[in-house]
Scaffold this motif. Sequence first.
Motif, mmCIF file in Angstrom:
data_model
loop_
_atom_site.group_PDB
_atom_site.id
_atom_site.type_symbol
_atom_site.label_atom_id
_atom_site.label_comp_id
_atom_site.label_asym_id
_atom_site.label_seq_id
_atom_site.Cartn_x
_atom_site.Cartn_y
_atom_site.Cartn_z
ATOM 1 N N GLU A 196 -7.886 -4.173 0.130
ATOM 2 C CA GLU A 196 -6.505 -3.894 -0.284
ATOM 3 C C GLU A 196 -6.450 -2.783 -1.327
ATOM 4 O O GLU A 196 -5.948 -2.952 -2.450
ATOM 5 N N LEU A 197 -6.961 -1.610 -0.965
ATOM 6 C CA LEU A 197 -7.068 -0.481 -1.879
ATOM 7 C C LEU A 197 -5.933 0.520 -1.661
ATOM 8 O O LEU A 197 -5.387 0.629 -0.568
ATOM 9 N N SER A 198 -5.617 1.283 -2.713
ATOM 10 C CA SER A 198 -4.704 2.416 -2.571
ATOM 11 C C SER A 198 -5.490 3.569 -1.949
ATOM 12 O O SER A 198 -6.723 3.528 -1.863
ATOM 13 N N ASN A 199 -4.787 4.624 -1.518
ATOM 14 C CA ASN A 199 -5.486 5.801 -0.985
ATOM 15 C C ASN A 199 -6.385 6.417 -2.053
ATOM 16 O O ASN A 199 -7.482 6.899 -1.757
ATOM 17 N N PHE A 200 -5.915 6.388 -3.301
ATOM 18 C CA PHE A 200 -6.704 6.909 -4.424
ATOM 19 C C PHE A 200 -8.005 6.126 -4.588
ATOM 20 O O PHE A 200 -9.093 6.703 -4.671
ATOM 21 N N ALA A 201 -7.920 4.800 -4.595
ATOM 22 C CA ALA A 201 -9.103 3.956 -4.792
ATOM 23 C C ALA A 201 -10.066 4.043 -3.612
ATOM 24 O O ALA A 201 -11.292 4.055 -3.795
ATOM 25 N N SER A 202 -9.532 4.103 -2.396
ATOM 26 C CA SER A 202 -10.400 4.163 -1.212
ATOM 27 C C SER A 202 -11.192 5.467 -1.172
ATOM 28 O O SER A 202 -12.288 5.525 -0.612
ATOM 29 N N ALA A 203 -10.655 6.520 -1.799
ATOM 30 C CA ALA A 203 -11.347 7.817 -1.815
ATOM 31 C C ALA A 203 -12.608 7.792 -2.661
ATOM 32 O O ALA A 203 -13.431 8.713 -2.588
ATOM 33 N N PHE A 204 -12.804 6.720 -3.460
ATOM 34 C CA PHE A 204 -14.009 6.626 -4.267
ATOM 35 C C PHE A 204 -15.258 6.412 -3.410
ATOM 36 O O PHE A 204 -16.383 6.526 -3.908
ATOM 37 N N VAL A 205 -15.082 6.108 -2.128
ATOM 38 C CA VAL A 205 -16.206 6.114 -1.186
ATOM 39 C C VAL A 205 -16.829 7.506 -1.203
ATOM 40 O O VAL A 205 -18.058 7.664 -1.281
ATOM 41 N N GLN A 206 -15.989 8.538 -1.134
ATOM 42 C CA GLN A 206 -16.487 9.913 -1.149
ATOM 43 C C GLN A 206 -17.009 10.294 -2.533
ATOM 44 O O GLN A 206 -17.965 11.071 -2.653
ATOM 45 N N SER A 207 -16.406 9.741 -3.582
ATOM 46 C CA SER A 207 -16.860 10.047 -4.936
ATOM 47 C C SER A 207 -18.271 9.531 -5.173
ATOM 48 O O SER A 207 -19.113 10.224 -5.760
ATOM 49 N N ALA A 208 -18.537 8.296 -4.735
ATOM 50 C CA ALA A 208 -19.881 7.727 -4.875
ATOM 51 C C ALA A 208 -20.886 8.525 -4.067
ATOM 52 O O ALA A 208 -21.999 8.807 -4.520
ATOM 53 N N PHE A 209 -20.464 8.911 -2.866
ATOM 54 C CA PHE A 209 -21.348 9.627 -1.950
ATOM 55 C C PHE A 209 -21.685 11.020 -2.475
ATOM 56 O O PHE A 209 -22.861 11.366 -2.670
ATOM 57 N N ASP A 215 -0.459 8.817 -2.954
ATOM 58 C CA ASP A 215 0.107 7.626 -3.600
ATOM 59 C C ASP A 215 1.351 7.968 -4.430
ATOM 60 O O ASP A 215 2.335 7.223 -4.437
ATOM 61 N N LEU A 216 1.305 9.102 -5.136
ATOM 62 C CA LEU A 216 2.426 9.490 -6.006
ATOM 63 C C LEU A 216 3.661 9.909 -5.209
ATOM 64 O O LEU A 216 4.786 9.631 -5.615
ATOM 65 N N THR A 217 3.448 10.594 -4.087
ATOM 66 C CA THR A 217 4.574 11.072 -3.274
ATOM 67 C C THR A 217 4.996 10.059 -2.214
ATOM 68 O O THR A 217 6.091 10.174 -1.645
ATOM 69 N N GLY A 218 4.110 9.075 -1.956
ATOM 70 C CA GLY A 218 4.382 8.104 -0.899
ATOM 71 C C GLY A 218 4.270 8.716 0.483
ATOM 72 O O GLY A 218 4.781 8.161 1.462
ATOM 73 N N SER A 219 3.581 9.857 0.590
ATOM 74 C CA SER A 219 3.452 10.546 1.872
ATOM 75 C C SER A 219 2.028 11.051 2.069
ATOM 76 O O SER A 219 1.549 11.881 1.280
ATOM 77 N N MET A 220 1.365 10.551 3.109
ATOM 78 C CA MET A 220 0.046 11.050 3.455
ATOM 79 C C MET A 220 0.137 12.507 3.900
ATOM 80 O O MET A 220 -0.747 13.323 3.621
ATOM 81 N N GLN A 221 1.231 12.853 4.594
ATOM 82 C CA GLN A 221 1.386 14.214 5.105
ATOM 83 C C GLN A 221 1.429 15.254 3.987
ATOM 84 O O GLN A 221 0.701 16.250 4.037
#
Length: 446
Positions: free
Chosen positions: A51-64, A403-409
Amino acid sequence: MTSKNLIQLPDGYLNRTPIFQYIMLSMLFPMWAVAASLNDILITQFKSIFELSNFASAFVQSAFYGGYFLVAIPASMVIKKTNYKIGIVTGLIFYIIGCSLFFPASHMATYTMFLFALFAIAIGLGFLETSANTYSSMIGPKKYSSLRLNISQTFYPVGSIAGVLMGKYLVFQEGKSLQAQMAKMTPEEARAFGEQMLQHTLEPYKYIIFVLIGMLILFLVIKFPACKTVTHKSSTSKKPSILETLKYLSKIKNFRKGILAEFLYVGIQTAIWSYTIRLALELNPQINERFASNFMVFSFIAFFVGKFVANLLIARFSISKVLTAYSLIGSLLLVYVAFVPNMTSVYAAILVSLFFGPCWASIYAKTLEFVEDKRHTETAGAILVMSIVGGAVIPVIQGLVSDLTGSMQLSFLVSMACFVYIGNYFYKEMKKESMVKQEEKTIKAM
């Protein structure tokens, strides 16, 4: 050396390329592509399960990519004291250890433990890329250094496609999307279901481990040329320290520009591939993760075709001219992704991969050429690999914007801005090349 007819020149390059060793070296490139493309699968999987935000899920790439950043300099020191082969063997060992950590991670069922496993994999890949990218450019005549690296990089999309297909069939499951399924469950049911789904993340890494062990054995038994600068015993010059090398490199303006261009390029590539599946799920809630992963397969096919076409174009036009055009078209496509609210935006995102072209290899080889003192080559290569940390930064920024704009696009405008800089970088290189050619013509006419 590997052959009686193979001669190593004083600058570390060879008189010709040993084909078998070069093929073995090129086979490493799809191996880190597999790991990178699986991250795109994991981001989607973890976002729903934890149950992550788009910001938190991106930490997969940060760790990598953070692992890449931290290990590049230590890897270059190991290579400098030993050779490229030792760097590769070390990388394969850490890669195997990192993949093995997915087994305890799946049982502990915590996001942090998975990030730790990815970080360990990244340590191995940092050694591999620091070794293999520079080694590929060095293992043959100097005038073909960029071509060799581009050819090796052509194998990258093969690994990317393999990684996504493993994710599609081994990690993602049939039925509705995870988010839709878990929305109807109680917290206890959702937690149990999530732990069950995490077990599927093990499957790709089981197969990767077997392949890595086979490659490790081959690299241990096969002889490879050193491809390092020859220093005579009578020479009084000492190998430079890391601080001396950093001071030397910091004074090279073109080297600094190359670092920033590489940073942004990896960031664009990682961000777009990280969020293509999420974009498809957002624009069409009726599809599931397994179906949406098809768009990543198409992206990597487009990436492969784009690199192949670019190599053909480079045979007729300069690299800078080709990549200026590629960057311009890629930027326009990202504007389309950001503002057209239907599934055609997903296809536009796929087409962007067509125009990534040989950016990484071209920037890498060109930037390395600016290092005239070859005693600094290993560390310079490591710093270029450190620029991969762009893959840890840009996706996080794009996730935060989403997350801030509410739009992935709209978040794809972050990648568009980076692509504009890349285009400007190659445009300036193109203008420099034109000026040099004009000066040469003037001199000949005199």
